[in-house]
Design a protein around this motif. Structure first.
Motif, mmCIF file in Angstrom:
data_model
loop_
_atom_site.group_PDB
_atom_site.id
_atom_site.type_symbol
_atom_site.label_atom_id
_atom_site.label_comp_id
_atom_site.label_asym_id
_atom_site.label_seq_id
_atom_site.Cartn_x
_atom_site.Cartn_y
_atom_site.Cartn_z
ATOM 1 N N VAL A 84 -67.753 -14.767 27.087
ATOM 2 C CA VAL A 84 -68.213 -16.049 27.629
ATOM 3 C C VAL A 84 -68.641 -16.979 26.490
ATOM 4 C CG1 VAL A 84 -70.042 -17.170 28.990
ATOM 5 C CG2 VAL A 84 -68.855 -15.157 29.900
ATOM 6 N N LEU A 85 -69.390 -16.436 25.540
ATOM 7 C CA LEU A 85 -69.876 -17.244 24.418
ATOM 8 C C LEU A 85 -68.722 -17.761 23.573
ATOM 9 C CD1 LEU A 85 -72.839 -17.103 22.190
ATOM 10 C CD2 LEU A 85 -70.732 -16.503 21.009
ATOM 11 N N ASP A 86 -67.726 -16.912 23.373
ATOM 12 C CA ASP A 86 -66.635 -17.244 22.460
ATOM 13 C C ASP A 86 -65.694 -18.296 23.036
ATOM 14 O OD1 ASP A 86 -65.925 -16.629 19.865
ATOM 15 O OD2 ASP A 86 -64.239 -15.388 20.497
ATOM 16 N N ASP A 87 -65.843 -18.577 24.324
ATOM 17 C CA ASP A 87 -64.854 -19.370 25.022
ATOM 18 C C ASP A 87 -65.034 -20.879 24.873
ATOM 19 O OD1 ASP A 87 -62.585 -19.435 26.586
ATOM 20 O OD2 ASP A 87 -63.745 -19.836 28.399
ATOM 21 N N ASP A 88 -66.224 -21.310 24.490
ATOM 22 C CA ASP A 88 -66.483 -22.748 24.519
ATOM 23 C C ASP A 88 -67.447 -23.130 23.397
ATOM 24 O OD1 ASP A 88 -66.113 -25.237 25.453
ATOM 25 O OD2 ASP A 88 -67.481 -25.070 27.157
ATOM 26 N N ALA A 89 -67.317 -24.335 22.872
ATOM 27 C CA ALA A 89 -68.148 -24.741 21.739
ATOM 28 C C ALA A 89 -68.713 -26.138 21.928
ATOM 29 C CB ALA A 89 -67.324 -24.686 20.459
ATOM 30 N N ALA A 90 -69.863 -26.401 21.304
ATOM 31 C CA ALA A 90 -70.433 -27.751 21.276
ATOM 32 C C ALA A 90 -70.324 -28.279 19.847
ATOM 33 C CB ALA A 90 -71.896 -27.715 21.723
ATOM 34 N N GLU A 91 -70.476 -29.575 19.717
ATOM 35 C CA GLU A 91 -70.411 -30.184 18.385
ATOM 36 C C GLU A 91 -71.738 -29.981 17.657
ATOM 37 O OE1 GLU A 91 -68.237 -33.769 16.300
ATOM 38 O OE2 GLU A 91 -67.791 -32.945 18.279
ATOM 39 N N MET A 92 -71.665 -29.555 16.403
ATOM 40 C CA MET A 92 -72.899 -29.395 15.612
ATOM 41 C C MET A 92 -73.288 -30.741 15.006
ATOM 42 S SD MET A 92 -73.604 -26.227 16.009
ATOM 43 C CE MET A 92 -74.911 -25.830 14.832
ATOM 44 N N ALA A 93 -74.577 -30.866 14.689
ATOM 45 C CA ALA A 93 -75.048 -32.076 14.008
ATOM 46 C C ALA A 93 -74.355 -32.180 12.645
ATOM 47 C CB ALA A 93 -76.557 -32.020 13.832
#
Lengths: 181, 213
Positions: free
Chosen positions: B52-61
């Protein structure tokens, strides 16, 4: 589940962090996992700033505890997930999380490559099996892991098909029994 | 519905997901410390979390990467092991709660020779140690929520089922049961519930508000 999972050997990078404090290896791990941890925490209800700070903390833990990672027992994604989950419980839920006792043996300095490979292949199978679930069921499982469902909601709604994780359980049990004997 | 020995998948998944009250987590972490089978199943549910964690990402600062790299040299090395194996009947995660204040266990009598010691957790559910004299029955009680009972010492029978060290019994709304401690040795259990128990006999019911059962 993503493509690079199979292309990059994350476990080998963690070993390089462990053995040589290799910053290039860590940088590659950070670029892949930090945004995923941040995304996971935001879906768990954290705002952008808190998620950013917590993602940094999770990656700092990876740097500090690389010697505790056992590639024959978990993928890097799974290990990072457990660190992120614990950080969430601590920072968002303001609660403590008791962890099971460590096994009497720690990770091997030179893990058996066949076992590592088997674990990686099983991780890919699991990712593929999850990806193939009906959208609605998959969304519920994701919500459960974002900490969005109570226990009774998990019981009523998710119904994770056991076949998806059966090979993983068998593999883990074989490894444990092998070590015990 | 009851399940002997095994923890239901939903509870292990809830523990892996970090979705359960602390009181339940104490019981499950203790059970996993005593059961290979539960440990293997937990690893599988944590692997689902990894997927589940590996499936999606957010943009880092923007400055995130540089800040992280600058921080590395200042991070102290962590200890070699997270938990030490505990001695006696309490596995490490439980010993942590039992001895939290550095005191010995404070047993309080709740009638019929049964004693309890409540462990401090976050309050969404409760968890206690129960000490039942050998051969003694715990008053018949039903439940409003979910109750987990893990045996640490001795054994108890419920009907014709025997629960020994490391075994866990899960009871819910439909369960009416009368656990009886096996003869020979006092039975010590770890029990968590997300609702107050209701005892069928009058006296325990009256005592309930006083003893936080």
């Amino acid at each position: 589940m993503s493509q690079d999972q199979s292309e990059t050997d994350w476990a080998a990078l963690v070993m390089r962090v462990r053995d040589h404090q290799d910053k290039a290896a860590f940088a590659a791990l950070f670029r892949h996992f930090a945004p995923r941890v941040k995304g996971f925490l935001m879906k768990s209800g954290a705002g952008d700033t808190l998620a950013e700070e917590c993602a940094q903390d999770v990656m700092a833990t990876l740097w500090q505890k690389a010697h505790l990672f056992d590639p024959t027992r978990a993928s890097v994604a799974t290990w990072v997930f457990t660190i992120a989950r614990n950080r969430r419980i601590d920072a968002l839920r303001k609660s403590r999380r008791p962890e099971p006792e460590d096994l009497p043996w720690g990770p091997e300095p030179e893990p058996d490559q066949a076992e590592v490979l088997e674990m990686q292949q099983d991780t890919e199978r699991l990712g593929a099996a999850l990806a193939q679930l009906p959208q609605k069921q998959r969304a519920l499982i994701e919500r459960a892991y974002y900490g969005d469902l109570s226990h009774s909601e998990i019981a009523e709604e998710t119904g994770l098909p056991l076949g998806t994780i059966k090979s993983r359980i068998r593999l883990a049990l074989e490894r444990l029994r092998h070590h015990m004997s | 519905m009851m399940n002997r020995h095994q923890l239901p998948d939903t509870l292990l998944m809830g523990y892996a997901a970090g979705a359960l009250p602390e009181a339940f987590n104490v019981v499950i972490a203790t059970h996993v410390s005593l059961s290979d089978e539960a440990r293997a199943r937990l690893a599988a549910f944590e692997a689902v979390g990894g997927a589940v964690l590996d499936d999606d990402a957010a943009e880092m600062a923007e400055d995130s990467f540089d800040r992280m790299m600058a921080r590395l040299d200042m991070l102290p090395q962590a200890n070699a092991r997270v938990t030490e194996a505990a001695e006696g009947i309490f596995p490490a995660p439980l010993a942590d709660y039992v001895h939290r204040d550095g005191r010995s266990i404070r047993w309080r009598s709740i009638g019929a020779g049964v004693k309890q010691a409540i462990l401090r957790t976050d309050g969404r559910a409760s968890v206690r140690l129960l000490r039942i004299p050998a051969g003694q029955a715990v008053p018949d009680h039903g439940h409003r929520g979910t109750e987990l009972t893990l045996v640490l010492q001795g054994a108890f029978f419920d009907g014709n089922k025997r629960y020994g060290r490391g075994d866990i019994e899960v009871a819910n709304e439909e369960t009416e049961h009368t656990p009886i401690a096996e003869a020979g040795e006092d039975c010590i259990c770890l029990a968590a519930t997300d609702a107050p128990l209701r005892f069928k006999s009058l006296i325990p019911r009256l005592a309930q508000p006083f003893f936080r059962i």
